[in-house]
Design a protein around this motif. Structure first.
Motif, PDB file in Angstrom:
ATOM      1  N   ILE A 172       0.846  -1.208   0.000  1.00  0.00           N
ATOM      2  CA  ILE A 172       0.000   0.000   0.000  1.00  0.00           C
ATOM      3  C   ILE A 172       0.873   1.246   0.000  1.00  0.00           C
ATOM      4  CG2 ILE A 172      -1.671   1.322   1.358  1.00  0.00           C
ATOM      5  CD1 ILE A 172      -2.898  -1.357   2.214  1.00  0.00           C
ATOM      6  N   LEU A 173       1.903   1.287   0.831  1.00  0.00           N
ATOM      7  CA  LEU A 173       2.784   2.458   0.893  1.00  0.00           C
ATOM      8  C   LEU A 173       3.534   2.634  -0.431  1.00  0.00           C
ATOM      9  CD1 LEU A 173       4.268   2.161   4.513  1.00  0.00           C
ATOM     10  CD2 LEU A 173       2.676   3.883   3.685  1.00  0.00           C
ATOM     11  N   GLY A 174       3.824   1.517  -1.120  1.00  0.00           N
ATOM     12  CA  GLY A 174       4.496   1.593  -2.410  1.00  0.00           C
ATOM     13  C   GLY A 174       3.634   2.230  -3.477  1.00  0.00           C
ATOM     14  N   GLU A 175       2.346   2.146  -3.355  1.00  0.00           N
ATOM     15  CA  GLU A 175       1.437   2.727  -4.329  1.00  0.00           C
ATOM     16  C   GLU A 175       1.159   4.206  -4.057  1.00  0.00           C
ATOM     17  OE1 GLU A 175       0.196   1.380  -7.079  1.00  0.00           O
ATOM     18  OE2 GLU A 175       1.330  -0.470  -6.654  1.00  0.00           O
ATOM     19  N   MET A 176       1.551   4.708  -2.903  1.00  0.00           N
ATOM     20  CA  MET A 176       1.298   6.120  -2.545  1.00  0.00           C
ATOM     21  C   MET A 176       2.395   7.002  -3.099  1.00  0.00           C
ATOM     22  SD  MET A 176       0.207   6.138   1.427  1.00  0.00           S
ATOM     23  CE  MET A 176      -1.312   5.462   1.986  1.00  0.00           C
ATOM     24  N   GLU A 177       2.096   8.287  -3.119  1.00  0.00           N
ATOM     25  CA  GLU A 177       3.124   9.255  -3.483  1.00  0.00           C
ATOM     26  C   GLU A 177       4.184   9.230  -2.393  1.00  0.00           C
ATOM     27  OE1 GLU A 177       1.708  13.160  -4.424  1.00  0.00           O
ATOM     28  OE2 GLU A 177      -0.054  12.369  -5.429  1.00  0.00           O
ATOM     29  N   PRO A 178       5.424   9.419  -2.743  1.00  0.00           N
ATOM     30  CA  PRO A 178       6.512   9.317  -1.764  1.00  0.00           C
ATOM     31  C   PRO A 178       6.332  10.253  -0.562  1.00  0.00           C
ATOM     32  CG  PRO A 178       7.411   9.406  -3.977  1.00  0.00           C
ATOM     33  CD  PRO A 178       5.943   9.630  -4.099  1.00  0.00           C
ATOM     34  N   LYS A 179       5.813  11.432  -0.800  1.00  0.00           N
ATOM     35  CA  LYS A 179       5.632  12.403   0.287  1.00  0.00           C
ATOM     36  C   LYS A 179       4.636  11.862   1.313  1.00  0.00           C
ATOM     37  CE  LYS A 179       3.999  17.109   0.973  1.00  0.00           C
ATOM     38  NZ  LYS A 179       3.410  18.273   0.359  1.00  0.00           N
ATOM     39  N   ASP A 180       3.481  11.350   0.857  1.00  0.00           N
ATOM     40  CA  ASP A 180       2.451  10.807   1.755  1.00  0.00           C
ATOM     41  C   ASP A 180       2.956   9.542   2.443  1.00  0.00           C
ATOM     42  OD1 ASP A 180       0.710  12.849   1.055  1.00  0.00           O
ATOM     43  OD2 ASP A 180      -0.143  11.706  -0.632  1.00  0.00           O
ATOM     44  N   ALA A 181       3.647   8.702   1.713  1.00  0.00           N
ATOM     45  CA  ALA A 181       4.175   7.456   2.284  1.00  0.00           C
ATOM     46  C   ALA A 181       5.206   7.783   3.367  1.00  0.00           C
ATOM     47  CB  ALA A 181       4.799   6.596   1.183  1.00  0.00           C
ATOM     48  N   ALA A 182       6.020   8.811   3.163  1.00  0.00           N
ATOM     49  CA  ALA A 182       7.030   9.200   4.145  1.00  0.00           C
ATOM     50  C   ALA A 182       6.370   9.697   5.437  1.00  0.00           C
ATOM     51  CB  ALA A 182       7.933  10.275   3.566  1.00  0.00           C
ATOM     52  N   LYS A 183       5.303  10.502   5.313  1.00  0.00           N
ATOM     53  CA  LYS A 183       4.590  10.998   6.502  1.00  0.00           C
ATOM     54  C   LYS A 183       4.019   9.835   7.303  1.00  0.00           C
ATOM     55  CE  LYS A 183       2.994  15.561   5.073  1.00  0.00           C
ATOM     56  NZ  LYS A 183       1.831  16.373   4.747  1.00  0.00           N
ATOM     57  N   LEU A 184       3.338   8.919   6.621  1.00  0.00           N
ATOM     58  CA  LEU A 184       2.724   7.787   7.309  1.00  0.00           C
ATOM     59  C   LEU A 184       3.789   6.887   7.935  1.00  0.00           C
ATOM     60  CD1 LEU A 184      -0.228   6.894   4.932  1.00  0.00           C
ATOM     61  CD2 LEU A 184      -0.358   7.916   7.195  1.00  0.00           C
ATOM     62  N   THR A 185       4.909   6.701   7.247  1.00  0.00           N
ATOM     63  CA  THR A 185       5.981   5.860   7.780  1.00  0.00           C
ATOM     64  C   THR A 185       6.581   6.491   9.029  1.00  0.00           C
ATOM     65  OG1 THR A 185       6.498   5.072   5.541  1.00  0.00           O
ATOM     66  CG2 THR A 185       8.174   4.741   7.239  1.00  0.00           C
ATOM     67  N   SER A 186       6.801   7.802   9.024  1.00  0.00           N
ATOM     68  CA  SER A 186       7.362   8.452  10.222  1.00  0.00           C
ATOM     69  C   SER A 186       6.350   8.392  11.361  1.00  0.00           C
ATOM     70  CB  SER A 186       7.781   9.883   9.917  1.00  0.00           C
ATOM     71  OG  SER A 186       6.679  10.724   9.713  1.00  0.00           O
ATOM     72  N   LEU A 187       5.060   8.505  11.060  1.00  0.00           N
ATOM     73  CA  LEU A 187       4.035   8.362  12.112  1.00  0.00           C
ATOM     74  C   LEU A 187       4.017   6.935  12.647  1.00  0.00           C
ATOM     75  CD1 LEU A 187       1.072  10.489  10.680  1.00  0.00           C
ATOM     76  CD2 LEU A 187       2.455  10.983  12.686  1.00  0.00           C
ATOM     77  N   LEU A 188       4.201   5.955  11.782  1.00  0.00           N
ATOM     78  CA  LEU A 188       4.250   4.563  12.226  1.00  0.00           C
ATOM     79  C   LEU A 188       5.455   4.342  13.154  1.00  0.00           C
ATOM     80  CD1 LEU A 188       3.329   2.633   8.961  1.00  0.00           C
ATOM     81  CD2 LEU A 188       2.089   2.549  11.120  1.00  0.00           C
ATOM     82  N   LEU A 189       6.585   4.944  12.819  1.00  0.00           N
ATOM     83  CA  LEU A 189       7.780   4.806  13.644  1.00  0.00           C
ATOM     84  C   LEU A 189       7.634   5.570  14.963  1.00  0.00           C
ATOM     85  CD1 LEU A 189      10.565   5.142  10.914  1.00  0.00           C
ATOM     86  CD2 LEU A 189       9.874   3.094  12.171  1.00  0.00           C
ATOM     87  N   THR A 190       6.986   6.727  14.916  1.00  0.00           N
ATOM     88  CA  THR A 190       6.771   7.534  16.129  1.00  0.00           C
ATOM     89  C   THR A 190       5.878   6.797  17.120  1.00  0.00           C
ATOM     90  OG1 THR A 190       6.943   9.538  14.813  1.00  0.00           O
ATOM     91  CG2 THR A 190       5.977   9.764  16.997  1.00  0.00           C
ATOM     92  N   ASN A 191       4.868   6.103  16.616  1.00  0.00           N
ATOM     93  CA  ASN A 191       3.957   5.350  17.481  1.00  0.00           C
ATOM     94  C   ASN A 191       4.597   4.073  17.996  1.00  0.00           C
ATOM     95  OD1 ASN A 191       1.915   7.229  17.254  1.00  0.00           O
ATOM     96  ND2 ASN A 191       0.907   6.211  15.556  1.00  0.00           N
ATOM     97  N   GLY A 192       5.800   3.734  17.514  1.00  0.00           N
ATOM     98  CA  GLY A 192       6.476   2.553  18.003  1.00  0.00           C
ATOM     99  C   GLY A 192       6.001   1.281  17.338  1.00  0.00           C
ATOM    100  N   ASN A 193       5.357   1.402  16.205  1.00  0.00           N
ATOM    101  CA  ASN A 193       4.837   0.203  15.558  1.00  0.00           C
ATOM    102  C   ASN A 193       5.653  -0.101  14.344  1.00  0.00           C
ATOM    103  OD1 ASN A 193       2.715  -0.183  17.388  1.00  0.00           O
ATOM    104  ND2 ASN A 193       1.659   1.540  16.467  1.00  0.00           N
TER     105      ASN A 193
END
Length: 193
Positions: A172-193
């Motif tokens: 799913i993240l691969g299909e997103m624009e890099p900017k949106d995927a980067a935001k979601l990935t940093s939020l995933l890392l911030t939440n500890g998941n």
């Protein structure tokens, strides 16, 4: 009859004579002496009670030194008792206030426990709903899932992505624009998941 009247008159005159000639002047002299001695600085009451204690019949009227000491001791003890009773009443009022505070706090604890139970139930329901929604994304094409997740609020999107497997999340993240995927990935890392 005339004699009885004269005899009664003589007896009445004797009583009046005693009253006006002896009793009233003696009473006046005693009062005047008392006043003069008091003005002179002599405590006549103490002097009289001291000397009256020696007179057999009058001594029962005036208190002795022991009786005075006992009366003073009784007065002191009564004063101490009154102070202790006042302190007891004050402490009982404080106790009643503290008991009221305890009751109020216990009531608040009960309310908070009920709210916590309700919140836990709500969290469990939300978690079940998120799992259900996340499982529905497993069946959707990764390109369509990426478009849907992009339009979700970021916290909801992160929650959905957390509940997906690493392969599904990566697709799913691969299909997103890099900017949106980067935001979601940093939020995933911030939440500890």
């Amino acid at each position: 009859m005339a004699k009885t009247y004269d005899e009664e008159s003589k007896q009445t005159n004797k009583v009046q004579w005693f009253f006006f000639v002896i009793f009233i002047p003696a009473l006046f002299a005693i009062a005047l002496t008392w006043i003069v001695m008091t003005i002179a600085g002599i405590n006549v009451g103490d002097w009289a009670s001291k000397h009256a204690a020696d007179v057999p019949v009058i001594s029962s009227v005036f208190p002795t030194d022991d009786e005075k000491e006992q009366e003073e001791l009784i007065g002191q003890l009564q004063h101490t008792l009154d102070e202790k009773e006042a302190k007891i009443q004050q402490l009982e009022q404080e106790k009643a206030g503290l008991n009221a505070n305890i009751d109020e706090l216990e009531h608040q604890v009960g309310d908070l426990e009920a709210k916590l139970t309700k919140a836990e139930d709500t969290d469990e329901e939300q978690e079940a709903q998120v799992k259900q929604i996340s499982s529905s994304f497993r069946e959707v094409d990764p390109e369509q899932a990426a478009a849907i997740i992009k339009n979700l609020d970021q916290p909801v999107a992160v929650t959905v992505l957390v509940n997906l497997s690493a392969n599904e999340r990566g697709a799913i993240l691969g299909e997103m624009e890099p900017k949106d995927a980067a935001k979601l990935t940093s939020l995933l890392l911030t939440n500890g998941n």
